[in-house]
Design an enzyme around this catalytic site. Structure first.
Site, mmCIF file in Angstrom:
data_model
loop_
_atom_site.group_PDB
_atom_site.id
_atom_site.type_symbol
_atom_site.label_atom_id
_atom_site.label_comp_id
_atom_site.label_asym_id
_atom_site.label_seq_id
_atom_site.Cartn_x
_atom_site.Cartn_y
_atom_site.Cartn_z
ATOM 1 N N SER A 181 22.462 -1.112 15.081
ATOM 2 C CA SER A 181 21.189 -0.930 14.377
ATOM 3 C C SER A 181 21.307 -0.940 12.859
ATOM 4 C CB SER A 181 20.538 0.376 14.824
ATOM 5 O OG SER A 181 21.391 1.463 14.526
ATOM 6 N N HIS A 209 18.289 -1.686 20.804
ATOM 7 C CA HIS A 209 17.742 -2.628 19.816
ATOM 8 C C HIS A 209 17.748 -4.080 20.309
ATOM 9 C CE1 HIS A 209 16.978 0.003 16.366
ATOM 10 N NE2 HIS A 209 18.000 0.723 16.811
ATOM 11 N N LYS A 240 11.332 1.927 21.435
ATOM 12 C CA LYS A 240 11.430 0.949 20.349
ATOM 13 C C LYS A 240 10.501 -0.226 20.635
ATOM 14 C CE LYS A 240 15.545 2.841 18.476
ATOM 15 N NZ LYS A 240 16.802 3.353 18.987
HETATM 16 C C1 PLP Z 1 17.259 4.710 19.158
HETATM 17 C C2 PLP Z 1 18.461 4.654 20.002
HETATM 18 C C3 PLP Z 1 18.630 5.552 21.048
HETATM 19 C C4 PLP Z 1 17.668 6.673 21.298
HETATM 20 O O1 PLP Z 1 16.533 6.240 21.985
HETATM 21 P P1 PLP Z 1 15.245 7.190 22.027
HETATM 22 O O2 PLP Z 1 14.415 6.592 23.099
HETATM 23 O O3 PLP Z 1 14.637 7.144 20.679
HETATM 24 O O4 PLP Z 1 15.730 8.559 22.394
HETATM 25 C C5 PLP Z 1 19.740 5.418 21.852
HETATM 26 N N1 PLP Z 1 20.657 4.454 21.629
HETATM 27 C C6 PLP Z 1 20.533 3.570 20.623
HETATM 28 C C7 PLP Z 1 21.559 2.503 20.439
HETATM 29 C C8 PLP Z 1 19.434 3.646 19.765
HETATM 30 O O5 PLP Z 1 19.306 2.781 18.773
#
Ligand code: PLP
Length: 391
Positions: A181, A209, A240
């Site tokens: 990310s 992502h 996301k």
């Molecule tokens: C954002 C993210 C998470 C967390 O996900 P949420 O649904 O916001 O708890 C887990 N792993 C990665 C790689 C992320 O980028």
């Protein structure tokens, strides 16, 4: 006596080192433009890749679900909280991901805390990319397995560490983010699967992502590389690209049946709300019938990155719509972000300790909700701030 005075000292030292995070408040829904402290600014900060966070179809689905099922599931799912909607979401996600089965959880973070300690333990070894997400790191900490970090996307290092540790492991598992990310680069999953197969290691990818971004209609990194059926565990988020809130794991029927018996956040934490679940179902439905928003996201990413490069900016090693604008110096990056905000562009500076010292950048997150004119506006402001700061 204030027993928490030590926290005050910690906070003060964060302030002193310029590491204190001032959290901005958003008024109104997520979108291309958002209102922050009463000001409308162009939003280059959210993970709302497809614009689903304020999509009419998702909102309608949520409202209907609230009318029909109420607001909360009332109990952990294993006792009396599994609603028909949860099962429908899991079925649709499994079909979308071309997997046998799915378990939906309260978040992507929680999904990692559920699966890693459930399937690894004492005597096992986890090989983890050094840039893996915090929730993977925490999931590993909750497991009694030994953790061996390998250099970021470095397959020679991974291979060597597996060979070195292999004989002392009961079981081995390799864990990687799908898309990283901070830089927007993609894990070399075909090579990881190759190495894993050679040495009998389980492969787990967290595609937070990549979901909604990579692959056919946003099916994610496993689909993108044609590796369906070859990666044992896929972790995803609904928070996301799907625009809602929640997480999930897809894989074989055996894996999911096991997690429904042994995944602690599933067993001891209440599941998703009806509103979140129904909106997530609507998101999967949209992606299952059309890739329009995924295409728009990529069009926007290509256009924006091309224009930035033409203007002389360095967008690092991105291969996805995550667009880092490398400024290197921590102070410069923080001032740049503040100047952008004053000019109407909300784009966060990411600096040490989130990324290594000397690798500070403005991270731009693109969305299908942006129009070309929005992206032109952003590039113009990048150019004018750079010239104002003599860069
Ligand atoms: C954002 C993210 C998470 C967390 O996900 P949420 O649904 O916001 O708890 C887990 N792993 C990665 C790689 C992320 O980028």
């Amino acid at each position: 006596m204030n027993k928490l005075a030590f926290l005050q000292r910690e906070l003060e030292s964060l302030h002193k080192e310029n590491l204190f995070n001032v959290i901005r408040t958003i008024e109104g829904p997520q979108g291309a433009w958002i209102t922050v402290n009463g000001r409308e600014v162009l939003n280059l900060c959210s993970n709302n890749y497809l614009g689903f966070a304020n999509d009419i179809e998702l909102k309608e689905a949520s409202k209907k679900a609230v009318d029909k099922y109420g607001v909360g599931p009332g109990a952990v799912r294993s006792i009396a909280g599994t609603q028909k909607l949860h099962l429908e979401l899991e079925k649709k996600l499994a079909a979308f991901k071309h997997a046998e089965a799915c378990i939906a959880l309260q978040g992507g973070f929680i999904a990692n805390l559920s699966v890693i300690p459930a399937i690894t333990g004492e005597g096992d070894i986890i090989f983890s990319d050094e840039l893996n997400h915090a929730s993977i790191i925490d999931g590993c900490r909750l497991s009694k397995a030994k953790v061996v970090r390998y250099a970021h996307n470095d397959m020679a290092d991974l291979r060597q560490k597996i060979i070195k540790n292999k004989d002392s492991a009961v079981r081995m598992m390799i864990i990687t983010d799908g898309v990283f990310s901070m830089d927007g680069d993609i894990a070399p999953l075909p090579d990881i699967v190759d190495i894993a197969d050679k040495h009998g290691a389980i492969v787990m990818v967290d595609d937070a992502h990549g979901e909604g971004v990579l692959g056919d209609s946003g099916r994610g990194i496993v689909n993108y590389f044609g590796l369906e059926g070859k990666v044992e565990i896929e972790v995803g988020t609904l928070s996301k690209a799907f625009g809602v809130m929640g997480g999930y794991i897809t894989g074989s029927r055996i894996l999911i049946d096991f997690l429904k018996q042994k995944g602690r956040p599933f067993l001891f934490g209440t599941g998703l709300t009806p509103a979140d679940t129904a909106a997530s179902i609507a998101a999967v439905d949209i992606l299952s019938r059309s890739d329009t928003s995924v295409k728009k996201l990529w069009d926007n990413a290509e256009y924006f990155q091309k224009r930035l490069k033409e203007a002389g900016f360095d967008t690092g090693s991105t291969e996805t719509p995550i667009t880092p604008v490398m400024l290197h110096d921590e102070k410069t990056s923080s001032v740049f972000s503040r100047e952008l905000f004053n000019a109407g562009v909300f784009a966060q500076s990411i600096a040490y300790p989130t990324v290594p010292m000397g690798k500070a950048r403005i991270r731009c997150m693109l969305s299908a909700s942006h129009g070309k004119e929005d992206l032109d506006f952003a590039v113009d402001k990048f150019i004018s701030v750079a010239s104002k700061l003599d860069l």
